[in-house]
Motif scaffolding. Structure first.
Motif, PDB file in Angstrom:
ATOM      1  N   LYS A 157     -42.793 -30.684  20.599  1.00 51.68           N
ATOM      2  CA  LYS A 157     -41.587 -29.911  20.289  1.00 51.68           C
ATOM      3  C   LYS A 157     -40.478 -30.832  19.798  1.00 51.68           C
ATOM      4  CE  LYS A 157     -38.336 -26.589  22.289  1.00 51.68           C
ATOM      5  NZ  LYS A 157     -37.937 -25.849  23.518  1.00 51.68           N
ATOM      6  N   GLU A 158     -40.364 -31.990  20.441  1.00 53.41           N
ATOM      7  CA  GLU A 158     -39.332 -32.957  20.061  1.00 53.41           C
ATOM      8  C   GLU A 158     -39.575 -33.501  18.653  1.00 53.41           C
ATOM      9  OE1 GLU A 158     -37.770 -37.288  21.638  1.00 53.41           O
ATOM     10  OE2 GLU A 158     -38.537 -35.845  23.107  1.00 53.41           O
ATOM     11  N   ILE A 159     -40.862 -33.734  18.327  1.00 57.21           N
ATOM     12  CA  ILE A 159     -41.202 -34.240  16.995  1.00 57.21           C
ATOM     13  C   ILE A 159     -40.764 -33.261  15.911  1.00 57.21           C
ATOM     14  CG2 ILE A 159     -43.156 -34.717  15.437  1.00 57.21           C
ATOM     15  CD1 ILE A 159     -44.601 -35.965  17.820  1.00 57.21           C
ATOM     16  N   LYS A 160     -40.892 -31.972  16.213  1.00 55.10           N
ATOM     17  CA  LYS A 160     -40.614 -30.955  15.203  1.00 55.10           C
ATOM     18  C   LYS A 160     -39.184 -30.420  15.251  1.00 55.10           C
ATOM     19  CE  LYS A 160     -45.393 -29.358  14.782  1.00 55.10           C
ATOM     20  NZ  LYS A 160     -46.300 -28.202  14.726  1.00 55.10           N
ATOM     21  N   SER A 161     -38.425 -30.828  16.266  1.00 55.36           N
ATOM     22  CA  SER A 161     -37.055 -30.323  16.410  1.00 55.36           C
ATOM     23  C   SER A 161     -36.037 -31.316  15.861  1.00 55.36           C
ATOM     24  CB  SER A 161     -36.743 -30.060  17.887  1.00 55.36           C
ATOM     25  OG  SER A 161     -37.637 -29.114  18.430  1.00 55.36           O
ATOM     26  N   ASN A 162     -34.960 -30.783  15.360  1.00 51.48           N
ATOM     27  CA  ASN A 162     -33.839 -31.597  14.871  1.00 51.48           C
ATOM     28  C   ASN A 162     -34.292 -32.680  13.889  1.00 51.48           C
ATOM     29  OD1 ASN A 162     -32.015 -30.201  16.620  1.00 51.48           O
ATOM     30  ND2 ASN A 162     -32.762 -31.470  18.318  1.00 51.48           N
ATOM     31  N   VAL A 163     -35.199 -32.289  13.015  1.00 56.26           N
ATOM     32  CA  VAL A 163     -35.726 -33.232  12.026  1.00 56.26           C
ATOM     33  C   VAL A 163     -34.940 -33.079  10.727  1.00 56.26           C
ATOM     34  CG1 VAL A 163     -37.764 -33.906  10.705  1.00 56.26           C
ATOM     35  CG2 VAL A 163     -38.018 -33.058  13.034  1.00 56.26           C
ATOM     36  N   PRO A 164     -34.465 -34.174  10.150  1.00 51.44           N
ATOM     37  CA  PRO A 164     -33.804 -34.077   8.842  1.00 51.44           C
ATOM     38  C   PRO A 164     -34.736 -33.419   7.831  1.00 51.44           C
ATOM     39  CG  PRO A 164     -33.578 -36.283   9.762  1.00 51.44           C
ATOM     40  CD  PRO A 164     -34.537 -35.556  10.643  1.00 51.44           C
ATOM     41  N   GLU A 165     -34.183 -32.658   6.929  1.00 53.90           N
ATOM     42  CA  GLU A 165     -34.993 -31.905   5.972  1.00 53.90           C
ATOM     43  C   GLU A 165     -35.947 -32.810   5.203  1.00 53.90           C
ATOM     44  OE1 GLU A 165     -36.540 -28.561   4.433  1.00 53.90           O
ATOM     45  OE2 GLU A 165     -34.966 -28.654   5.966  1.00 53.90           O
ATOM     46  N   ASN A 166     -35.502 -34.022   4.872  1.00 52.56           N
ATOM     47  CA  ASN A 166     -36.343 -34.915   4.069  1.00 52.56           C
ATOM     48  C   ASN A 166     -37.506 -35.513   4.869  1.00 52.56           C
ATOM     49  OD1 ASN A 166     -34.624 -36.616   5.609  1.00 52.56           O
ATOM     50  ND2 ASN A 166     -34.993 -38.300   4.178  1.00 52.56           N
ATOM     51  N   LEU A 167     -37.503 -35.319   6.210  1.00 54.20           N
ATOM     52  CA  LEU A 167     -38.593 -35.832   7.044  1.00 54.20           C
ATOM     53  C   LEU A 167     -39.473 -34.720   7.620  1.00 54.20           C
ATOM     54  CD1 LEU A 167     -37.073 -38.766   9.165  1.00 54.20           C
ATOM     55  CD2 LEU A 167     -38.903 -38.919   7.479  1.00 54.20           C
ATOM     56  N   LYS A 168     -39.182 -33.475   7.265  1.00 51.17           N
ATOM     57  CA  LYS A 168     -39.895 -32.355   7.879  1.00 51.17           C
ATOM     58  C   LYS A 168     -41.398 -32.391   7.588  1.00 51.17           C
ATOM     59  CE  LYS A 168     -39.694 -27.370   8.591  1.00 51.17           C
ATOM     60  NZ  LYS A 168     -41.155 -27.264   8.685  1.00 51.17           N
ATOM     61  N   THR A 169     -41.770 -32.584   6.334  1.00 48.85           N
ATOM     62  CA  THR A 169     -43.190 -32.618   5.974  1.00 48.85           C
ATOM     63  C   THR A 169     -43.891 -33.785   6.657  1.00 48.85           C
ATOM     64  OG1 THR A 169     -42.713 -31.615   3.827  1.00 48.85           O
ATOM     65  CG2 THR A 169     -44.827 -32.738   4.053  1.00 48.85           C
ATOM     66  N   THR A 170     -43.208 -34.916   6.705  1.00 49.85           N
ATOM     67  CA  THR A 170     -43.766 -36.108   7.345  1.00 49.85           C
ATOM     68  C   THR A 170     -43.951 -35.898   8.843  1.00 49.85           C
ATOM     69  OG1 THR A 170     -42.823 -37.569   5.675  1.00 49.85           O
ATOM     70  CG2 THR A 170     -43.342 -38.553   7.808  1.00 49.85           C
ATOM     71  N   SER A 171     -42.964 -35.310   9.502  1.00 47.80           N
ATOM     72  CA  SER A 171     -43.075 -35.072  10.949  1.00 47.80           C
ATOM     73  C   SER A 171     -44.169 -34.051  11.251  1.00 47.80           C
ATOM     74  CB  SER A 171     -41.734 -34.619  11.528  1.00 47.80           C
ATOM     75  OG  SER A 171     -41.331 -33.387  10.977  1.00 47.80           O
ATOM     76  N   ASP A 172     -44.336 -33.060  10.379  1.00 49.37           N
ATOM     77  CA  ASP A 172     -45.423 -32.086  10.559  1.00 49.37           C
ATOM     78  C   ASP A 172     -46.784 -32.783  10.489  1.00 49.37           C
ATOM     79  OD1 ASP A 172     -43.671 -29.994  10.853  1.00 49.37           O
ATOM     80  OD2 ASP A 172     -43.887 -29.245   8.799  1.00 49.37           O
ATOM     81  N   PHE A 173     -46.908 -33.725   9.558  1.00 48.97           N
ATOM     82  CA  PHE A 173     -48.169 -34.463   9.439  1.00 48.97           C
ATOM     83  C   PHE A 173     -48.427 -35.291  10.699  1.00 48.97           C
ATOM     84  CE2 PHE A 173     -50.617 -38.258   8.526  1.00 48.97           C
ATOM     85  CZ  PHE A 173     -51.731 -37.746   7.870  1.00 48.97           C
ATOM     86  N   ILE A 174     -47.418 -36.005  11.173  1.00 47.29           N
ATOM     87  CA  ILE A 174     -47.591 -36.838  12.368  1.00 47.29           C
ATOM     88  C   ILE A 174     -47.967 -35.976  13.569  1.00 47.29           C
ATOM     89  CG2 ILE A 174     -46.423 -38.370  14.009  1.00 47.29           C
ATOM     90  CD1 ILE A 174     -47.147 -39.705  11.338  1.00 47.29           C
TER      91      ILE A 174
END
Length: 273
Positions: free
Chosen positions: A23-40
């Motif tokens: 949940k933390e990985i996917k929350s409060n993520v800058p828009e430019n890192l959203k795709t990257t955080s989803d992959f991780i």
């Protein structure tokens, strides 16, 4: 990116992240890192969706570079003598990296996570549609294919190289679980006539020819497959399908493998017969 790299390091292998961490990985993520955080998040989770079209599809270059940097930080924080992570990020952001190196990194991360998290190995029902993944040229397709097959080959390597004599029965069981490409058996993919390029593939070994490194390993996989067919008394049709339907017969590619003489001798015997 540093926090994502730490999560990747901690959970990329056997450890499983908690729901709170995901949940933390996917929350409060800058828009430019959203795709990257989803992959991780997928890469550190068991029974993930990495083999779905959305993740198999080639990301944009900025995403590729973010993931390259995250993996580099992951390597860095495993060392006793670490570089400051912020300095590492700055240096890599300013480094002129080949897009092919970024593509290689992405699919290596993807298939490493598939191997670590999606157990037991069985891609027999997987069919990679190579024209559906937004690749820009044949080189990018070839990179994805070779990385995938390098991952698959690891499932048989021990049975063919460590066990004495080779356990061809067990290896063949795994070969039957290899994926299809474009609705065809894995070995029928033969589009390897893209221009070769160089990059550091193995840390500390310097710049290497990409095709020499990966096609050599792929030829070893094909020869292991052929040995399994011979030792397990499979039909002549099955053997000939492999010999004539794969790059085993492509003599123009032999320069990329140490198995050149073996390959030439195989086809010399078949010519005589």
């Amino acid at each position: 990116m540093i926090e994502l790299a730490k999560d990747y390091k901690n959970f990329m292998f056997r450890n499983e992240p908690t729901k709170e961490i995901l949940k933390e990985i996917k929350s409060n993520v800058p828009e430019n890192l959203k795709t990257t955080s989803d992959f991780i998040a997928e890469a550190i989770t068991s029974k993930n969706k990495l083999l779905s079209q959305s993740f198999l599809s080639r990301p944009e270059n900025d995403i590729l570079k973010q993931l390259y940097i995250i993996r580099a930080i992951n390597f860095n924080i495993r060392k006793e003598n670490q570089i400051d992570n912020n300095k590492l990020i700055d240096s890599l952001l300013n480094k002129n990296l080949s897009v092919y190196e970024l593509i290689d990194n992405y699919y290596d991360m993807l298939f490493t996570s598939v191997g670590n998290k999606n157990q037991p190995f069985d891609l027999s029902k997987t069919n990679f549609k190579m024209n559906d993944y937004n690749f820009k040229d044949e080189t990018e397709k070839g990179i994805m294919y070779l990385i995938c097959m390098d991952f698959c080959s690891k499932t048989i390597w021990g049975y063919m190289n460590i066990v004495k004599p080779a356990n061809t029965s067990k290896a063949y069981d795994y070969i039957k679980k290899f994926p299809k490409f474009n609705d065809q058996k894995y070995y029928q993919y033969t589009d390897f006539y893209f221009t070769d390029f160089e990059m550091e593939i193995v840390e500390g070994k310097g710049i290497q020819s990409y095709k020499s490194y990966y096609l050599d390993k792929y030829y070893e996989t094909l020869l292991s497959h052929l040995l399994c067919l011979n030792k397990e008394n499979k039909s002549e049709k099955e053997k000939n399908d492999l010999l004539l339907g794969s790059i085993l017969k492509e003599s123009n590619l032999y320069k990329y493998t140490k198995y050149q003489k073996i390959l030439e001798s195989i086809f010399e015997v078949h010519k005589i017969e």
